[in-house]
Design an enzyme around this catalytic site. Structure first.
Site, short mmCIF file in Angstrom:
data_model
loop_
_atom_site.label_atom_id
_atom_site.label_comp_id
_atom_site.label_asym_id
_atom_site.label_seq_id
_atom_site.Cartn_x
_atom_site.Cartn_y
_atom_site.Cartn_z
N GLN A 5 -1.64 -0.16 4.73
CA GLN A 5 -2.27 -0.13 3.40
C GLN A 5 -3.74 -0.53 3.50
O GLN A 5 -4.08 -1.69 3.28
CB GLN A 5 -1.50 -1.11 2.49
CG GLN A 5 -1.97 -1.17 1.09
CD GLN A 5 -1.54 0.00 0.27
OE1 GLN A 5 -0.41 0.42 0.36
NE2 GLN A 5 -2.43 0.54 -0.52
N PHE A 6 -4.61 0.42 3.83
CA PHE A 6 -6.03 0.09 4.02
C PHE A 6 -6.69 -0.41 2.75
O PHE A 6 -7.67 -1.15 2.80
CB PHE A 6 -6.80 1.30 4.59
CG PHE A 6 -7.11 2.37 3.58
CD1 PHE A 6 -8.29 2.36 2.88
CD2 PHE A 6 -6.20 3.40 3.34
CE1 PHE A 6 -8.59 3.35 1.96
CE2 PHE A 6 -6.48 4.39 2.43
CZ PHE A 6 -7.67 4.37 1.73
N THR A 7 -6.15 -0.09 1.58
CA THR A 7 -6.78 -0.49 0.32
C THR A 7 -6.71 -1.99 0.06
O THR A 7 -7.34 -2.48 -0.87
CB THR A 7 -6.18 0.27 -0.88
OG1 THR A 7 -4.78 -0.03 -0.98
CG2 THR A 7 -6.39 1.77 -0.74
#
Length: 150
Positions: A78-80
């Site tokens: 989950q890069f966000t």
């Protein structure tokens, strides 16, 4: 490294309407990485997650870990989690590690989770547009950061 961890009764991840991962009782872990993350962060976070006492004992006290209760972990990249909304209304993800560098970090993290849990840890599809369905238990949701362990 940052994670959002949720205690769940069940969780599943799908890509293009095809289920690619599912767990029953356990933890849904959303994991994001930044450039300074390495093996120390992966070891700390994986160890913390498998030992974190988020499940009730016989007295109803959160005193048992996911490993203690024989639960599962579903891990999703989950890069966000490294979004910055400091300036304007469009988030920036400049602190998040690009995919070609974060994929090996995520894979090593999942290996460590599997080893600590003593069983395979299902995941989504790295970089794909995923749909996650879950039944949150509690709700119990924590945010952890390897750079500021609280």
């Amino acid at each position: 490294m940052r994670v959002v961890v949720q205690r769940v009764n069940e969780a599943a991840v799908s890509v293009e309407n095809r289920e690619v991962g599912r767990i029953g009782r356990g933890l849904l872990v959303l994991a994001g990485f930044e450039a300074v993350d390495g093996d120390v962060d992966l070891d700390w976070m994986a160890g913390k997650l498998v030992r974190l006492r988020l499940f009730a004992d016989a007295d109803g006290v959160m005193n048992r870990s996911v490993r203690d209760v024989g639960g599962d972990i579903l891990a999703i990249s989950q890069f966000t989690l490294f979004a910055s909304a400091k300036k304007g209304n469009r988030p920036s993800w400049s602190r998040a590690v690009p995919g070609e560098l974060s994929r090996p970090l995520f894979e090593r993290f999942v290996e460590r989770l599997s080893a600590g849990l003593g069983k395979p840890v299902p995941t989504g599809v790295f970089g794909a547009d995923m749909r996650i369905a879950l039944v949150n238990d509690g709700p119990v949701t924590l945010c952890l950061d390897s750079r500021s362990p609280e």
